[in-house]
Design a protein around this motif. Sequence first.
Motif, PDB file in Angstrom:
ATOM      1  N   MET A   1      51.817  19.360   0.355  1.00  0.00           N
ATOM      2  CA  MET A   1      53.228  19.523   0.142  1.00  0.00           C
ATOM      3  C   MET A   1      53.836  18.198  -0.302  1.00  0.00           C
ATOM      4  SD  MET A   1      56.197  20.128   2.996  1.00  0.00           S
ATOM      5  CE  MET A   1      55.418  18.935   4.033  1.00  0.00           C
TER       6      MET A   1
ATOM      7  N   GLY B   1      68.345  25.406  -4.547  1.00  0.00           N
ATOM      8  CA  GLY B   1      66.938  25.410  -4.171  1.00  0.00           C
ATOM      9  C   GLY B   1      66.030  25.827  -5.303  1.00  0.00           C
TER      10      GLY B   1
ATOM     11  N   TYR C   1      64.869  17.112   1.457  1.00  0.00           N
ATOM     12  CA  TYR C   1      65.698  16.662   2.576  1.00  0.00           C
ATOM     13  C   TYR C   1      66.827  15.835   1.973  1.00  0.00           C
ATOM     14  CZ  TYR C   1      61.961  17.961   5.828  1.00  0.00           C
ATOM     15  OH  TYR C   1      61.023  18.649   6.564  1.00  0.00           O
TER      16      TYR C   1
ATOM     17  N   ARG D   1      56.553  17.270  10.719  1.00  0.00           N
ATOM     18  CA  ARG D   1      56.131  18.208   9.676  1.00  0.00           C
ATOM     19  C   ARG D   1      54.732  17.867   9.170  1.00  0.00           C
ATOM     20  NH1 ARG D   1      59.673  20.965   5.002  1.00  0.00           N
ATOM     21  NH2 ARG D   1      58.046  22.393   4.347  1.00  0.00           N
TER      22      ARG D   1
ATOM     23  N   VAL E   1      57.528  16.050  -0.830  1.00  0.00           N
ATOM     24  CA  VAL E   1      58.860  15.998  -0.245  1.00  0.00           C
ATOM     25  C   VAL E   1      59.744  15.088  -1.095  1.00  0.00           C
ATOM     26  CG1 VAL E   1      60.230  15.298   1.762  1.00  0.00           C
ATOM     27  CG2 VAL E   1      57.984  16.373   2.101  1.00  0.00           C
TER      28      VAL E   1
ATOM     29  N   GLY F   1      58.850  21.450  -4.244  1.00  0.00           N
ATOM     30  CA  GLY F   1      58.457  21.014  -2.911  1.00  0.00           C
ATOM     31  C   GLY F   1      59.658  21.034  -1.986  1.00  0.00           C
ATOM     32  N   ALA F   2      59.470  20.489  -0.821  1.00  0.00           N
ATOM     33  CA  ALA F   2      60.537  20.438   0.172  1.00  0.00           C
ATOM     34  C   ALA F   2      61.572  19.385  -0.218  1.00  0.00           C
ATOM     35  CB  ALA F   2      59.952  20.107   1.545  1.00  0.00           C
TER      36      ALA F   2
ATOM     37  N   ARG G   1      62.087  26.353  -5.281  1.00  0.00           N
ATOM     38  CA  ARG G   1      61.490  26.065  -3.976  1.00  0.00           C
ATOM     39  C   ARG G   1      61.504  27.313  -3.104  1.00  0.00           C
ATOM     40  NH1 ARG G   1      64.944  22.059  -4.970  1.00  0.00           N
ATOM     41  NH2 ARG G   1      66.400  22.715  -3.371  1.00  0.00           N
ATOM     42  N   ASN G   2      60.570  27.349  -2.170  1.00  0.00           N
ATOM     43  CA  ASN G   2      60.502  28.469  -1.243  1.00  0.00           C
ATOM     44  C   ASN G   2      61.279  28.212   0.037  1.00  0.00           C
ATOM     45  OD1 ASN G   2      58.818  29.984  -2.905  1.00  0.00           O
ATOM     46  ND2 ASN G   2      57.022  28.890  -2.193  1.00  0.00           N
ATOM     47  N   GLU G   3      61.869  27.044   0.161  1.00  0.00           N
ATOM     48  CA  GLU G   3      62.608  26.732   1.379  1.00  0.00           C
ATOM     49  C   GLU G   3      63.922  26.072   1.014  1.00  0.00           C
ATOM     50  OE1 GLU G   3      60.923  22.997   3.322  1.00  0.00           O
ATOM     51  OE2 GLU G   3      59.199  23.820   2.259  1.00  0.00           O
ATOM     52  N   SER G   4      64.862  26.134   1.916  1.00  0.00           N
ATOM     53  CA  SER G   4      66.165  25.532   1.653  1.00  0.00           C
ATOM     54  C   SER G   4      66.132  24.045   1.997  1.00  0.00           C
ATOM     55  CB  SER G   4      67.245  26.257   2.442  1.00  0.00           C
ATOM     56  OG  SER G   4      66.973  26.183   3.813  1.00  0.00           O
ATOM     57  N   THR G   5      67.134  23.343   1.517  1.00  0.00           N
ATOM     58  CA  THR G   5      67.256  21.915   1.786  1.00  0.00           C
ATOM     59  C   THR G   5      67.584  21.709   3.254  1.00  0.00           C
ATOM     60  OG1 THR G   5      68.061  21.528  -0.449  1.00  0.00           O
ATOM     61  CG2 THR G   5      68.576  19.845   1.189  1.00  0.00           C
TER      62      THR G   5
END
Length: 181
Positions: A1, A86, A42, A113, A3, A39-40, A89-93
Motif C-alpha cells: 500500500m 477520493g 491522510y 496500519r 500512502v 492509495g491511502a 481510491r477504495n477508502e476515504s481520506t
Amino acid sequence: MKVLVVIDMQNDFIDGALGTPEAVGVVPRVIEKIRSWDGAVYATQDTHQPDYLETQEGRLLPVAHCIQGTHGWSLAPGVRRALTEGAGRNESTLYVTKTTFGSRDLAELLAKRSGEEAIEEIALVGLCTDICVISNALVLKAFLPDVPISVDASCCAGVTPESHRSALAAMKMCQIRVDNE
C-alpha cells in the motif's frame, strides 16, 4: 500500500495570515496529486485555539492562524473537494488535526496500519516545507525507519523560497527522497 500525506493545505497558509505566492502556486499541483493518487490518503490540519498567542508557539510566531473553526483553519476548497472525492481510491481520506508541527498521532496511526498491511511508500505534499512538512517527514521516519518516505517538492512551499530549499536539503540528508525539485 502507498500512502499520501497532505500537510496543512489550509487557507491561512495559502492566502491568509501566513500565505505566500508560492503556496498559492502549489495548490493546483496538490489537487492533481490527490486526484491521481492510487492509495491511502491522510490529511493534516494545523489546529490552534483562541489563546494561540499565549502559547510558546504563539510567542515565537506571533501571528494568529489556523484557529479551529475559522475560515483560515479550513482546508482550501479545491483541496477539500479532491480529498472528499477520493478519486480512484477504495477508502476515504483520514483527517488528522494536529497542535504541533509534527504529528505523533499521524505517525502512530501509520505505524499501527503498517502492522496490519505493508506500507510500500509514504509521500508528503503540502505546507510549509520548512516547518510542518519537514517535521512530519522526520517524525514518520522515526516511527517507520524502513518505509521509504518522499516529498514532492513541486507540491510544497516554504515560508520563503530559501527556507523551502534548505528544508529539502535537510530532508535529503535524513534519507527522505525529494522528487520534482
